[in-house]
Design a protein around this motif. Sequence first.
Motif, PDB file in Angstrom:
ATOM      1  N   SER A   1       0.849  -1.193   0.000  1.00 27.35           N
ATOM      2  CA  SER A   1       0.000   0.000   0.000  1.00 27.35           C
ATOM      3  C   SER A   1       0.882   1.238   0.000  1.00 27.35           C
ATOM      4  CB  SER A   1      -0.928   0.021   1.222  1.00 27.35           C
ATOM      5  OG  SER A   1      -0.184   0.233   2.408  1.00 27.35           O
ATOM      6  N   VAL A   2       0.261   2.370  -0.297  1.00 24.68           N
ATOM      7  CA  VAL A   2       0.942   3.663  -0.237  1.00 24.68           C
ATOM      8  C   VAL A   2       0.175   4.569   0.718  1.00 24.68           C
ATOM      9  CG1 VAL A   2       1.634   5.726  -1.501  1.00 24.68           C
ATOM     10  CG2 VAL A   2       1.869   3.475  -2.564  1.00 24.68           C
ATOM     11  N   THR A   3       0.881   5.159   1.654  1.00 25.84           N
ATOM     12  CA  THR A   3       0.295   6.135   2.574  1.00 25.84           C
ATOM     13  C   THR A   3       0.713   7.536   2.142  1.00 25.84           C
ATOM     14  OG1 THR A   3       0.325   4.612   4.458  1.00 25.84           O
ATOM     15  CG2 THR A   3       0.239   6.973   4.960  1.00 25.84           C
ATOM     16  N   LEU A   4      -0.261   8.452   2.103  1.00 24.62           N
ATOM     17  CA  LEU A   4       0.039   9.846   1.844  1.00 24.62           C
ATOM     18  C   LEU A   4      -0.460  10.697   3.016  1.00 24.62           C
ATOM     19  CD1 LEU A   4      -0.798  10.361  -1.942  1.00 24.62           C
ATOM     20  CD2 LEU A   4       1.418   9.907  -0.877  1.00 24.62           C
TER      21      LEU A   4
ATOM     22  N   GLY B   1      -2.206  17.037   7.852  1.00 24.54           N
ATOM     23  CA  GLY B   1      -1.773  15.910   8.667  1.00 24.54           C
ATOM     24  C   GLY B   1      -2.629  14.669   8.528  1.00 24.54           C
ATOM     25  N   ARG B   2      -3.692  14.726   7.744  1.00 23.46           N
ATOM     26  CA  ARG B   2      -4.570  13.568   7.578  1.00 23.46           C
ATOM     27  C   ARG B   2      -3.876  12.509   6.720  1.00 23.46           C
ATOM     28  NH1 ARG B   2      -8.537  11.762   4.002  1.00 23.46           N
ATOM     29  NH2 ARG B   2      -8.045  13.517   2.611  1.00 23.46           N
ATOM     30  N   LEU B   3      -3.992  11.237   7.134  1.00 23.13           N
ATOM     31  CA  LEU B   3      -3.376  10.130   6.411  1.00 23.13           C
ATOM     32  C   LEU B   3      -4.438   9.378   5.609  1.00 23.13           C
ATOM     33  CD1 LEU B   3      -1.061   8.677   9.233  1.00 23.13           C
ATOM     34  CD2 LEU B   3      -0.555  10.487   7.588  1.00 23.13           C
ATOM     35  N   HIS B   4      -4.059   8.924   4.428  1.00 27.44           N
ATOM     36  CA  HIS B   4      -4.986   8.112   3.636  1.00 27.44           C
ATOM     37  C   HIS B   4      -4.195   7.192   2.716  1.00 27.44           C
ATOM     38  CE1 HIS B   4      -4.611  10.568  -0.157  1.00 27.44           C
ATOM     39  NE2 HIS B   4      -4.184  11.442   0.730  1.00 27.44           N
ATOM     40  N   THR B   5      -4.878   6.185   2.194  1.00 33.53           N
ATOM     41  CA  THR B   5      -4.264   5.179   1.330  1.00 33.53           C
ATOM     42  C   THR B   5      -4.880   5.286  -0.057  1.00 33.53           C
ATOM     43  OG1 THR B   5      -3.927   3.680   3.204  1.00 33.53           O
ATOM     44  CG2 THR B   5      -3.816   2.708   1.008  1.00 33.53           C
ATOM     45  N   PRO B   6      -4.232   5.957  -0.996  1.00 36.25           N
ATOM     46  CA  PRO B   6      -4.808   6.110  -2.330  1.00 36.25           C
ATOM     47  C   PRO B   6      -4.664   4.871  -3.206  1.00 36.25           C
ATOM     48  CG  PRO B   6      -2.694   7.202  -2.235  1.00 36.25           C
ATOM     49  CD  PRO B   6      -2.976   6.714  -0.843  1.00 36.25           C
ATOM     50  N   VAL B   7      -3.677   4.024  -2.894  1.00 37.70           N
ATOM     51  CA  VAL B   7      -3.395   2.856  -3.729  1.00 37.70           C
ATOM     52  C   VAL B   7      -3.017   1.677  -2.841  1.00 37.70           C
ATOM     53  CG1 VAL B   7      -1.777   1.873  -5.408  1.00 37.70           C
ATOM     54  CG2 VAL B   7      -2.658   4.179  -5.748  1.00 37.70           C
ATOM     55  N   ALA B   8      -3.544   0.508  -3.152  1.00 42.71           N
ATOM     56  CA  ALA B   8      -3.185  -0.721  -2.436  1.00 42.71           C
ATOM     57  C   ALA B   8      -3.431  -1.907  -3.354  1.00 42.71           C
ATOM     58  CB  ALA B   8      -3.992  -0.866  -1.148  1.00 42.71           C
ATOM     59  N   THR B   9      -2.636  -2.955  -3.186  1.00 40.13           N
ATOM     60  CA  THR B   9      -2.818  -4.150  -3.997  1.00 40.13           C
ATOM     61  C   THR B   9      -3.829  -5.105  -3.384  1.00 40.13           C
ATOM     62  OG1 THR B   9      -0.990  -5.305  -2.882  1.00 40.13           O
ATOM     63  CG2 THR B   9      -0.450  -4.003  -4.851  1.00 40.13           C
ATOM     64  N   ASP B  10      -4.272  -4.828  -2.165  1.00 41.38           N
ATOM     65  CA  ASP B  10      -5.230  -5.688  -1.467  1.00 41.38           C
ATOM     66  C   ASP B  10      -5.985  -4.829  -0.453  1.00 41.38           C
ATOM     67  OD1 ASP B  10      -6.327  -7.617   0.536  1.00 41.38           O
ATOM     68  OD2 ASP B  10      -5.241  -9.083  -0.662  1.00 41.38           O
ATOM     69  N   GLN B  11      -7.287  -5.052  -0.316  1.00 42.47           N
ATOM     70  CA  GLN B  11      -8.081  -4.282   0.632  1.00 42.47           C
ATOM     71  C   GLN B  11      -7.684  -4.548   2.078  1.00 42.47           C
ATOM     72  OE1 GLN B  11     -10.388  -1.723   0.291  1.00 42.47           O
ATOM     73  NE2 GLN B  11      -9.411  -1.781  -1.720  1.00 42.47           N
ATOM     74  N   LEU B  12      -7.061  -5.699   2.347  1.00 46.56           N
ATOM     75  CA  LEU B  12      -6.578  -5.956   3.702  1.00 46.56           C
ATOM     76  C   LEU B  12      -5.478  -4.958   4.077  1.00 46.56           C
ATOM     77  CD1 LEU B  12      -6.438  -9.869   3.891  1.00 46.56           C
ATOM     78  CD2 LEU B  12      -8.131  -8.331   4.906  1.00 46.56           C
ATOM     79  N   ALA B  13      -4.686  -4.564   3.107  1.00 45.37           N
ATOM     80  CA  ALA B  13      -3.654  -3.562   3.370  1.00 45.37           C
ATOM     81  C   ALA B  13      -4.294  -2.231   3.761  1.00 45.37           C
ATOM     82  CB  ALA B  13      -2.765  -3.380   2.136  1.00 45.37           C
ATOM     83  N   VAL B  14      -5.390  -1.886   3.115  1.00 40.56           N
ATOM     84  CA  VAL B  14      -6.105  -0.653   3.456  1.00 40.56           C
ATOM     85  C   VAL B  14      -6.621  -0.745   4.895  1.00 40.56           C
ATOM     86  CG1 VAL B  14      -8.046   0.853   2.863  1.00 40.56           C
ATOM     87  CG2 VAL B  14      -6.761  -0.299   1.046  1.00 40.56           C
ATOM     88  N   ARG B  15      -7.164  -1.903   5.272  1.00 43.97           N
ATOM     89  CA  ARG B  15      -7.669  -2.082   6.635  1.00 43.97           C
ATOM     90  C   ARG B  15      -6.560  -1.898   7.664  1.00 43.97           C
ATOM     91  NH1 ARG B  15     -11.017  -7.564   7.063  1.00 43.97           N
ATOM     92  NH2 ARG B  15     -10.835  -6.971   9.262  1.00 43.97           N
ATOM     93  N   LEU B  16      -5.408  -2.508   7.396  1.00 46.15           N
ATOM     94  CA  LEU B  16      -4.301  -2.401   8.354  1.00 46.15           C
ATOM     95  C   LEU B  16      -3.711  -0.990   8.371  1.00 46.15           C
ATOM     96  CD1 LEU B  16      -2.507  -5.839   7.823  1.00 46.15           C
ATOM     97  CD2 LEU B  16      -3.992  -5.120   9.695  1.00 46.15           C
TER      98      LEU B  16
END
Length: 258
Positions: free
Chosen positions: A63-66, A71-86
């Motif tokens: 995943s990629v965190t931006l 200061g807000r964190l978000h995940t615009p790209v991930a290869t698996d939705q489990l990565a987004v959850r974590l």
Amino acid sequence: MSDPDWIRDRADFVADRDTSPGPLAEQFALLTTSLLTTKTAAGVLQELSMAAVRFLPGADMVSVTLRDADGRLHTPVATDQLAVRLDHVQYDNRRGPCADAVDPAGPAFSLSNDLASNDLWPEFAAASVDLGFHAVLSTALPRDPQPPELSGALNVYSRNKQAFNAADRDVMLLLATHGSLALSTSRAITTAQLQAEHLRKAIDSRDVIGQAKGILMQRRKITADAAFDVLRETSQSLNVKLADLAKTLADRHTELDT
């Protein structure tokens, strides 16, 4: 060192060496070409994530965190939705490897090869182990020096303990550097496109206002300044943009009474 000495030393250095690139070097060359032809930030991040899966043998998902300017964190790209959850477990608790790596004041990378025994990020570690992931490596993306200097991190998860080593950290650093350079390039292209579009619209507006002024000057026998005053005052009274009013007059002047 004189030129002859430098030439001799260089010849000695490359003598009897295999100078053909290895598999990893070839993959990075392909990645560079791919990133250079990717024109959007989303495309760059997607290419980066897929490359991490290919380049790191222990990687099961990426995943990629931006980090936004606020200061807000978000995940615009991930290869698996489990990565987004974590990732979001870390965002909610403000603790975890990617939360640390994305912090401008944080470490260049965060690594745990046995999350079950990790006590730095208890909420994240427990969630990861529950989902079957036991190792994680997060590497900071070098920050763009241009404002607003947003930061990011590349995160790799593995189902196996002891999945990542020093070589993997080096590969991740290279990936992060490639990704940051490509993001800067895509941002520059986007900025140039926006500027060009803004300039084109400005020129179009100027041209259509000139046409409208010419029509008024001819029909009312007034000066250019007076014609512009008529357009401006009418624009204000009708609450219509000056350029829109001018375009209407230029397009439909044959339908209007003289």
